[in-house]
Design an enzyme around this catalytic site. Structure first.
Site, PDB file in Angstrom:
ATOM      1  N   GLN A   1       0.835  -1.199   0.000  1.00  0.00           N
ATOM      2  CA  GLN A   1       0.000   0.000   0.000  1.00  0.00           C
ATOM      3  C   GLN A   1       0.873   1.254   0.000  1.00  0.00           C
ATOM      4  O   GLN A   1       1.635   1.489   0.947  1.00  0.00           O
ATOM      5  CB  GLN A   1      -0.893  -0.022   1.243  1.00  0.00           C
ATOM      6  CG  GLN A   1      -1.882   1.117   1.324  1.00  0.00           C
ATOM      7  CD  GLN A   1      -2.774   1.000   2.550  1.00  0.00           C
ATOM      8  OE1 GLN A   1      -3.781   1.701   2.631  1.00  0.00           O
ATOM      9  NE2 GLN A   1      -2.439   0.140   3.500  1.00  0.00           N
TER      10      GLN A   1
ATOM     11  N   CYS B   1      -6.623   7.409   3.892  1.00  0.00           N
ATOM     12  CA  CYS B   1      -6.106   7.729   5.225  1.00  0.00           C
ATOM     13  C   CYS B   1      -6.516   9.144   5.635  1.00  0.00           C
ATOM     14  O   CYS B   1      -6.253  10.110   4.910  1.00  0.00           O
ATOM     15  CB  CYS B   1      -4.589   7.607   5.265  1.00  0.00           C
ATOM     16  SG  CYS B   1      -3.884   7.970   6.889  1.00  0.00           S
TER      17      CYS B   1
ATOM     18  N   GLY C   1     -10.751  -4.562   9.154  1.00  0.00           N
ATOM     19  CA  GLY C   1      -9.627  -3.816   9.718  1.00  0.00           C
ATOM     20  C   GLY C   1      -9.631  -3.843  11.226  1.00  0.00           C
ATOM     21  O   GLY C   1      -9.095  -4.745  11.863  1.00  0.00           O
TER      22      GLY C   1
ATOM     23  N   ASN D   1     -15.877  -1.988   2.944  1.00  0.00           N
ATOM     24  CA  ASN D   1     -15.083  -1.813   4.159  1.00  0.00           C
ATOM     25  C   ASN D   1     -15.778  -0.826   5.089  1.00  0.00           C
ATOM     26  O   ASN D   1     -16.397   0.132   4.642  1.00  0.00           O
ATOM     27  CB  ASN D   1     -13.684  -1.304   3.774  1.00  0.00           C
ATOM     28  CG  ASN D   1     -12.817  -0.992   4.966  1.00  0.00           C
ATOM     29  OD1 ASN D   1     -12.282   0.113   5.069  1.00  0.00           O
ATOM     30  ND2 ASN D   1     -12.651  -1.931   5.867  1.00  0.00           N
ATOM     31  N   GLY D   2     -15.661  -1.086   6.387  1.00  0.00           N
ATOM     32  CA  GLY D   2     -16.204  -0.175   7.381  1.00  0.00           C
ATOM     33  C   GLY D   2     -17.106  -0.864   8.384  1.00  0.00           C
ATOM     34  O   GLY D   2     -18.202  -1.313   8.034  1.00  0.00           O
TER      35      GLY D   2
END
Length: 294
Positions: free
Chosen positions: A54, A83, A207, A183-184
């Site tokens: 990444q 980010c 994550g 995602n989340g």
């Protein structure tokens, strides 16, 4: 997740069934200037297949140079455009790129013309309420050569605490032909089923939840939500800590503190145990405290 998804943690995640792992954030500048730490962060475990590196930064030419330097070390190059950390935003990197969408598309186009490995972008659904990504932007990324898109369905301004807009992901997934990864806040099998139903996605990125229970990947594979004992958690902590000692030597006792806080979140006396671990002076003291947990 910078400072969390290092090589020891990713090994644990892979052992529990994570099907795809991603390195910590690595600066394109540090790679281009041959900073040894950057290449150290890019190293993978033998059980990490496939594995993505990444990258974060702003300058297009440095993105190309950095990607060419490290693409032999991975299976995919991932551009971070999600980010939210202020120092990353200040450097015009991470989620800042969502404020300059044409620039991000140019990065993808040029990278695709200069590397052989697949290319992905991990991003948020927008920078703020005035800069929410529209469908055309995602189509432009796909047309530029992006092979996969991971969407953390929060705005940059929402950091990690605002609600997740899974409908946003659903709309994108329905319109693109490349894989879209949701995602989340996916922290259980029950939540995964809900997100899958709403978004229609086939792929999901975990994550924060994995930091407390890396066995979440095993649970998802087995289609269940298990409850593990404190003894089981202690065994994971010791396994993880020993891997960190192998990787970092005696300094691991300081680096493990933040992981201990995650593992023990919600347990009785967690605050007291964490304070003991924070005050440890060597690796043996940490192991003694973990073993003493009841």
């Amino acid at each position: 997740m910078a400072s969390y998804t290092d090589k020891p943690f990713r090994k644990i995640a892979s052992e529990y069934g994570a099907g795809f792992t991603v390195s910590e954030l690595i600066s394109i500048n540090s790679i281009c200037y041959n900073n040894p730490k950057a290449f150290f962060l890019a190293n993978r475990n033998n059980n990490e297949v496939p594995f993505a590196i990444q990258l974060f930064g702003y300058e297009i030419d440095l993105f190309v140079k950095a990607a060419q330097k490290i693409e032999s070390m991975c299976d995919m190059i991932d551009i971070n455009a999600g980010c939210p950390v202020p120092k990353v935003i200040k450097a015009k990197a991470g989620a800042y790129l969502l404020k300059e969408k044409k620039h991000l598309i140019s990065i993808v186009e040029l990278l695709k013309n200069h590397i052989k490995k697949p290319l992905s972008v991990k991003l948020r659904m927008g920078f703020d309420s005035d800069n929410i990504n529209d469908i055309q932007f995602y189509k432009d990324l796909e047309n530029a050569g992006c092979d996969m898109i991971t969407i953390h369905a929060r705005l940059r301004s929402g950091f990690y605490s605002s609600s997740v807009d899974y409908e946003h992901i659903a709309n994108v997934c329905d319109k693109l032909s490349i894989p879209v990864v949701a995602n989340g806040d996916i922290d259980s099998y029950e939540k995964l089923k809900e997100v899958k139903r709403i978004t229609g996605c086939k792929y999901f990125m975990i994550g924060q939840a994995a930091l407390k229970k890396p066995y979440i990947f095993e649970d998802l594979i087995n289609k269940q939500d298990s409850i593990r004992s404190i003894e089981y958690t202690k065994a994971i902590m010791i396994r993880h800590f020993n891997l960190m000692i192998e990787e970092y030597g005696e300094y691991a006792y300081r680096l493990f503190r933040k992981f201990a806080h995650k593992y023990l979140s919600g347990y009785k006396n967690a605050k007291l145990i964490n304070s003991y671990i924070n005050n440890c002076k060597n690796t043996q003291e940490v192991l003694n405290i973990i073993n003493s947990i009841k």
